[in-house]
Design an enzyme around this catalytic site. Structure first.
Site, short mmCIF file in Angstrom:
data_model
loop_
_atom_site.label_atom_id
_atom_site.label_comp_id
_atom_site.label_asym_id
_atom_site.label_seq_id
_atom_site.Cartn_x
_atom_site.Cartn_y
_atom_site.Cartn_z
N SER A 1 55.19 68.20 1.85
CA SER A 1 54.82 69.60 0.95
C SER A 1 55.35 69.37 -0.47
CB SER A 1 56.16 70.73 1.57
OG SER A 1 55.72 72.02 1.35
N ASP B 1 48.24 60.39 -9.53
CA ASP B 1 46.70 60.81 -10.06
C ASP B 1 46.85 60.73 -11.47
OD1 ASP B 1 45.86 61.33 -7.53
OD2 ASP B 1 45.11 63.23 -7.75
N LYS C 1 51.33 67.98 4.53
CA LYS C 1 51.42 69.62 4.50
C LYS C 1 50.96 70.16 2.99
CE LYS C 1 54.35 73.58 4.94
NZ LYS C 1 54.27 74.33 3.85
#
Length: 414
Positions: free
Chosen positions: A313, A324, A338
């Site tokens: 999560s 990224d 999730k």
């Protein structure tokens, strides 16, 4: 517009409203609904307005409401049962009803304190089994030897097979000093009965230490156990303190961190990023929102993040954002997966409703729900004890130190 035109317009408008209401499956005027029926309708409307899947799991959502109101709802138990049945048809374990006690407990949990055995639990999306994500450090469950990935088969003799996450959590709560028996299943060891004495659990989510690498580099080791309301402030204090002590690189340990507040994950990403997108959110209309970092970061020092199957999560939002943006190197195992965002609604009788309202994507538009985030360096790890974390026995931690040594993580900005 003349008088006659106005009358025709009003009549046409009234007919349009009546037609729309009929399409919505309204059985009778709202005023005629009982208090119990009103609560069911309240839940139905919130889901109808906000739920991520506009097909409502490929079913006629208006018809679901109609069915829920067909049977007499004479008391609270019947009403709550009807609501749970209605939500179950969505086949989404994260969209769930919380009775007043469960709702209060969830609010307390995210605010930083709870009472119970000290387990963070989740339903495994593949198997549907109740699993331990992580015991809270120093909690009764931790002291009793319960480990991440243990499966909870029974709570006080009651099978967990048909229990929701909240029902399981409610059964594990209780007065301080009371005893609870859990039947635990562990890979390679079969089933074991564990007795735990409930206690008050302090939720300090941050462990911070200044370590020295084998090469003599001062390394700030930070372990974050969950994203509660205190997490961002506590981590900011920890980073500032480590900076003053001369930390030249960092290891952020997100292993077995089940997540928590989305906003907390975003705020923590901002501590590390000067600029860039942190996460995209996508609702059922496909409309994308985004959260950005505005800087300045608290440190530009090289960063390695430790992740594993229990990293879920908000932890995945943070790990994905820093990966990224090229700010961190991820070491460990593929994360839990999730990628859904829930919003919490308070209902008129003091109960609550958690609804999946959006999914999230990493800055490079990776949808990680049920897929997880892959580490840059994959290192498998057999279960280790709490005392062995970040020691020589911890292969993932050792790999993080090695990664800092090779200096292939983002170099400090000049």
């Amino acid at each position: 517009m003349g008088f006659m035109d106005k009358q025709i317009f009003r009549l046409g408008f009234s007919l349009l409203i009546a037609f729309c209401l009929a399409l919505g499956g309204l059985m009778e005027p709202a005023a005629a609904l009982t208090q119990e029926q009103k609560l069911v309708s309240e839940v139905w409307r919130i889901v109808n307005r906000t739920y991520l899947d506009g097909t409502f799991n490929h079913q006629n959502w208006a018809q679901v409401r109609q069915k829920a109101l067909e049977k007499p709802l004479n008391d609270q138990k019947a009403t709550y049962g009807a609501i749970q049945k209605m939500l179950k048809s969505l086949d989404d374990p994260f969209t769930r009803f919380l009775d007043p006690e469960q709702y209060r407990s969830l609010q307390v949990n995210t605010s930083g304190e709870l009472t119970g055995v000290g387990l963070q639990i989740a339903l495994n999306p593949q198997t549907g089994r109740l699993e331990v994500v992580s015991p809270i450090v120093g909690s009764p469950a931790d002291k009793a030897g319960i480990r991440p990935r243990d499966r909870i088969i029974k709570i006080e003799g009651i099978s967990t097979e048909n229990l929701t996450l909240d029902e399981a959590a409610a059964r594990m709560r209780g007065p301080i000093g009371s005893l609870i028996t859990l039947l635990i299943e562990r890979d390679g060891e079969g089933e074991t009965e564990v007795r735990v004495v409930r206690d008050r659990i302090a939720l300090n989510p941050v462990v911070a230490e200044l370590r020295v690498s084998p090469q003599g580099t001062p390394v700030g080791y930070l372990r974050l156990s969950q994203f509660n309301a205190n997490a961002s402030m506590e981590l900011a204090h920890a980073i500032s303190s480590l900076e003053k002590k001369g930390a030249a690189a960092y290891i952020l340990d997100l292993r077995n961190n089940p997540g928590g507040l989305l906003q907390s994950g975003i705020e923590i990403a901002r501590l590390w990023l000067d600029s860039g997108t942190i996460v995209y959110t996508v609702n059922r209309q496909g409309i994308q929102g985004s959260f950005e970092s505005f800087g300045p970061a608290l440190t530009d020092d090289p960063l390695v993040i430790l992740v594993n199957q229990g990293t879920a999560s908000a932890s995945e939002i943070l790990a994905g954002a820093l990966q990224d943006n090229g700010r961190a190197h991820l070491v460990g195992e593929t994360t839990f997966g999730k990628g859904l965002i829930q919003s919490l609604f308070e209902l008129s009788d003091g109960s609550g409703l958690a609804v999946t309202i959006a999914k999230y994507e990493t800055p490079k538009h990776r949808d990680i729900n049920k897929l997880g985030i892959k580490p840059d360096t994959a290192i498998a790890q057999e279960p280790i004890t709490r005392e062995q974390i970040a020691t020589e026995a911890d292969l993932q931690y050792q790999a993080a130190l090695e990664q800092l040594k090779t200096n292939s993580v983002m170099a400090k900005k000049l």
